[in-house]
Design a protein around this motif. Structure first.
Motif, PDB file in Angstrom:
ATOM      1  N   LEU A 108       9.803   3.552  18.308  1.00  0.00           N
ATOM      2  CA  LEU A 108       8.927   2.973  19.331  1.00  0.00           C
ATOM      3  C   LEU A 108       8.705   1.481  19.101  1.00  0.00           C
ATOM      4  CD1 LEU A 108       6.282   5.805  19.785  1.00  0.00           C
ATOM      5  CD2 LEU A 108       8.066   5.128  21.386  1.00  0.00           C
ATOM      6  N   LEU A 109       8.472   1.083  17.866  1.00  0.00           N
ATOM      7  CA  LEU A 109       8.252  -0.343  17.581  1.00  0.00           C
ATOM      8  C   LEU A 109       9.484  -1.173  17.943  1.00  0.00           C
ATOM      9  CD1 LEU A 109       6.245  -0.196  14.251  1.00  0.00           C
ATOM     10  CD2 LEU A 109       5.417  -0.934  16.508  1.00  0.00           C
ATOM     11  N   TRP A 159      11.767  -0.412  20.203  1.00  0.00           N
ATOM     12  CA  TRP A 159      11.837  -0.414  21.657  1.00  0.00           C
ATOM     13  C   TRP A 159      10.810  -1.386  22.247  1.00  0.00           C
ATOM     14  CZ3 TRP A 159       8.964   3.203  25.292  1.00  0.00           C
ATOM     15  CH2 TRP A 159       9.430   3.071  26.604  1.00  0.00           C
ATOM     16  N   PHE A 160       9.588  -1.349  21.760  1.00  0.00           N
ATOM     17  CA  PHE A 160       8.539  -2.235  22.256  1.00  0.00           C
ATOM     18  C   PHE A 160       8.899  -3.704  22.022  1.00  0.00           C
ATOM     19  CE2 PHE A 160       5.301   1.303  21.108  1.00  0.00           C
ATOM     20  CZ  PHE A 160       5.682   2.041  22.219  1.00  0.00           C
ATOM     21  N   SER A 161       9.543  -3.989  20.902  1.00  0.00           N
ATOM     22  CA  SER A 161       9.891  -5.379  20.581  1.00  0.00           C
ATOM     23  C   SER A 161      10.935  -5.938  21.544  1.00  0.00           C
ATOM     24  CB  SER A 161      10.394  -5.489  19.142  1.00  0.00           C
ATOM     25  OG  SER A 161      11.685  -4.928  19.015  1.00  0.00           O
ATOM     26  N   LEU A 219      10.972  -5.301  24.816  1.00  0.00           N
ATOM     27  CA  LEU A 219      10.436  -5.313  26.180  1.00  0.00           C
ATOM     28  C   LEU A 219      10.379  -6.728  26.730  1.00  0.00           C
ATOM     29  CD1 LEU A 219       7.365  -2.915  25.845  1.00  0.00           C
ATOM     30  CD2 LEU A 219       9.565  -2.402  26.890  1.00  0.00           C
ATOM     31  N   LEU A 278       4.750  -2.535  29.786  1.00  0.00           N
ATOM     32  CA  LEU A 278       5.001  -1.103  29.701  1.00  0.00           C
ATOM     33  C   LEU A 278       3.674  -0.370  29.600  1.00  0.00           C
ATOM     34  CD1 LEU A 278       7.007   1.343  29.125  1.00  0.00           C
ATOM     35  CD2 LEU A 278       6.467   0.913  26.741  1.00  0.00           C
ATOM     36  N   LEU A 306       2.157   2.952  28.343  1.00  0.00           N
ATOM     37  CA  LEU A 306       2.436   4.094  27.463  1.00  0.00           C
ATOM     38  C   LEU A 306       1.308   5.104  27.628  1.00  0.00           C
ATOM     39  CD1 LEU A 306       4.119   5.404  25.173  1.00  0.00           C
ATOM     40  CD2 LEU A 306       2.701   4.114  23.560  1.00  0.00           C
ATOM     41  N   PHE A 346      -0.506   1.300  18.338  1.00  0.00           N
ATOM     42  CA  PHE A 346       0.281   0.510  19.280  1.00  0.00           C
ATOM     43  C   PHE A 346      -0.583  -0.292  20.249  1.00  0.00           C
ATOM     44  CE2 PHE A 346       2.922   4.423  18.543  1.00  0.00           C
ATOM     45  CZ  PHE A 346       3.804   3.817  17.668  1.00  0.00           C
ATOM     46  N   ILE A 401       0.012  -4.402  20.841  1.00  0.00           N
ATOM     47  CA  ILE A 401       1.359  -4.930  21.001  1.00  0.00           C
ATOM     48  C   ILE A 401       1.452  -5.618  22.360  1.00  0.00           C
ATOM     49  CG2 ILE A 401       3.799  -4.320  21.234  1.00  0.00           C
ATOM     50  CD1 ILE A 401       3.286  -2.063  19.233  1.00  0.00           C
ATOM     51  N   ASN A 441       2.574  -6.892  25.834  1.00  0.00           N
ATOM     52  CA  ASN A 441       3.258  -6.248  26.957  1.00  0.00           C
ATOM     53  C   ASN A 441       3.194  -4.726  26.931  1.00  0.00           C
ATOM     54  OD1 ASN A 441       3.981  -8.405  28.521  1.00  0.00           O
ATOM     55  ND2 ASN A 441       6.015  -8.602  27.639  1.00  0.00           N
ATOM     56  N   LEU A 442       2.417  -4.160  26.019  1.00  0.00           N
ATOM     57  CA  LEU A 442       2.273  -2.712  25.946  1.00  0.00           C
ATOM     58  C   LEU A 442       0.839  -2.351  26.276  1.00  0.00           C
ATOM     59  CD1 LEU A 442       3.398   0.104  25.161  1.00  0.00           C
ATOM     60  CD2 LEU A 442       2.567  -0.365  22.869  1.00  0.00           C
TER      61      LEU A 442
END
Length: 100
Positions: A5-6, A8-10, A12, A16, A18, A43, A46, A48-49
Motif C-alpha cells: 500500500l505504501l 502504491w500510495f507513493s 499516486l 485517492l 481509501l 495511512f 499521506i 493525496n490519500l
C-alpha cells in the motif's frame, strides 16, 4: 500489505479515497474493530490519500438493520447493504471529486 500500500500510495498523482470495508463481524459487533482502525490510521497522513472509515456510520443503524446489510447465508452485501454503503460513501466521493 502495508509495504504494498505504501508503494502504491507513493506513486499516486491524483487523490485517492481509501475506504476499508469492515467485515460483518465488526459491523454486527461480534468482534472488536479497534485493531483494524488503528492499522488503517497509519495511512491517515499521506499526501493525496483520504482515509474514510465507515464503521461509525454503519453502527448508527440498529443491530437488526446491520444484519440486513448482508444476505442470510452469504457474507456479500445485500441490496439494502449496497444502498446503505452508497448513501454513506456518496458525500465522501463528492468531496474528493471537488478536489480534482
Amino acid at each position: 500489505m502495508k509495504s504494498i500500500l505504501l508503494k502504491w500510495f507513493s506513486e499516486l498523482d491524483k487523490p485517492l479515497l481509501l475506504i476499508p470495508l469492515p467485515l460483518h463481524q465488526y459491523v454486527e459487533e461480534q468482534s472488536d474493530y479497534a485493531v483494524i482502525q488503528k492499522r488503517f490510521e497509519e495511512f491517515n497522513h499521506i499526501q493525496n490519500l483520504f482515509l474514510f472509515d465507515p464503521i461509525s456510520y454503519l453502527k448508527e443503524y440498529s443491530i437488526e438493520d446491520r444484519r440486513k446489510f448482508r444476505f442470510n447465508h452469504d457474507e456479500h452485501p445485500s441490496p439494502f447493504g449496497h444502498e446503505v454503503y452508497a448513501k454513506i460513501f456518496k458525500p465522501k466521493i463528492e468531496d474528493l471529486l471537488r478536489l480534482l
